[in-house]
Design an enzyme around this catalytic site. Sequence first.
Site, mmCIF file in Angstrom:
data_model
loop_
_atom_site.group_PDB
_atom_site.id
_atom_site.type_symbol
_atom_site.label_atom_id
_atom_site.label_comp_id
_atom_site.label_asym_id
_atom_site.label_seq_id
_atom_site.Cartn_x
_atom_site.Cartn_y
_atom_site.Cartn_z
ATOM 1 N N SER A 1 16.791 12.787 15.781
ATOM 2 C CA SER A 1 15.404 13.241 15.788
ATOM 3 C C SER A 1 14.682 12.724 14.551
ATOM 4 O O SER A 1 15.114 12.951 13.430
ATOM 5 C CB SER A 1 15.347 14.775 15.816
ATOM 6 O OG SER A 1 14.017 15.231 15.832
ATOM 7 N N SER B 1 11.799 13.483 18.530
ATOM 8 C CA SER B 1 11.184 13.329 17.216
ATOM 9 C C SER B 1 10.017 14.292 17.103
ATOM 10 O O SER B 1 9.645 14.948 18.077
ATOM 11 C CB SER B 1 10.669 11.892 17.019
ATOM 12 O OG SER B 1 11.709 10.949 17.065
ATOM 13 N N GLU C 1 11.636 12.871 12.037
ATOM 14 C CA GLU C 1 10.580 13.763 11.550
ATOM 15 C C GLU C 1 9.752 13.023 10.509
ATOM 16 O O GLU C 1 10.223 12.773 9.399
ATOM 17 C CB GLU C 1 11.175 15.043 10.939
ATOM 18 C CG GLU C 1 11.650 16.067 11.950
ATOM 19 C CD GLU C 1 12.988 15.726 12.598
ATOM 20 O OE1 GLU C 1 13.315 16.321 13.640
ATOM 21 O OE2 GLU C 1 13.708 14.875 12.045
#
Length: 354
Positions: A274, A236, A276
């Site tokens: 991931s 992340s 964000e």
Amino acid sequence: MIGQKRIRDYGVKIGRLEPGSLNAITDVEGVTVGHVTLSHNNMQTGVTAILPHQGNIFKEKLIASSHVINGFGKTMGTIQMAELGTLETPILLTNTLNIGTAADALIDYMLARNPEIGRTTGTVNPIVGECNDMFLNDVREKFVKGEHILQALENTSSEFKEGTVGAGTGMLCYSLKGGIGTASRIMEMDHGKYTMGVLVLSNFGILSDLRVNGKAVGQELKEAITQSYKEEDKGSIMVIVSTDLPVSERQLNRIIKRSVTGLSRTGSIITNGSGEVIIGFSTATKIPHEKPEHCLLVPLIHEEDMDLAFRAVGEATEEAVLNSLVTAEEVVGRDGNKRPAFKDLIEEFNISVI
């Protein structure tokens, strides 16, 4: 930052705009950063604290906003931030399973400084973000304790280390060692000079995607490394944006969304696993906790000024990510898991980043 070789020291200049004097989030006046680093064998983690100004932020709130590019992450406090458009605590970054500990300690920190909370006024909205450091850190042990949180909050400065420190101690970036990075940009407008600062907690990406100022450095490195290198992005990134630009919450939200351009220029494709998450605040206007007798006057830039802010946040985000990589040190952590430092590899394989 302190005594560290950063991406500009390698001859890489990102974007068109000039950085502030420190090229850091703390170029925005009043912003300070503190770390506590916990690094020993299976313990590779920590906490990073960002103080948005040096007064009592509960009594003098800031205009703030958050934005989710990909929601594979955990935060606290962003729901109320989205509703009210204000920030009333410092911002904490740590590992995924220490979110609760961080929030609890931050609440204690705020209660100690504001005895009216929960008595004569409402409660408080702690802001905490995370990334998962389980490859290098035994995240199940929850090494970060309340005293570490308070230590980070009480020992902040305008100058601070990047890379393998604080919340970034156990983080990976582009299959290498990642962590804390920061950068800033100066915005010259007709009505004044302003600053955009960014701090990242980088923990995302695969090596072959990494680009430095457009150059496919990651692919060169992958081809040079003879050992088997598994590329799997399950990390992340937390992006913290500060500015002294006078903006509304809506304008600020438009600005912080553009941090994605900086992430993309480093090679990120915003993968499924991931997360964000962006949190931003402006120090230009302080919102009193107690209702005044008069209407609040909030100065705003014109929408025609926004493009310069968009450029600034993208450039600062890109450079902050690269700084998080180039300042990081090699770490051997949980079960002997290892991630090398970017700076060591480019030297070993004689790979130019310009």
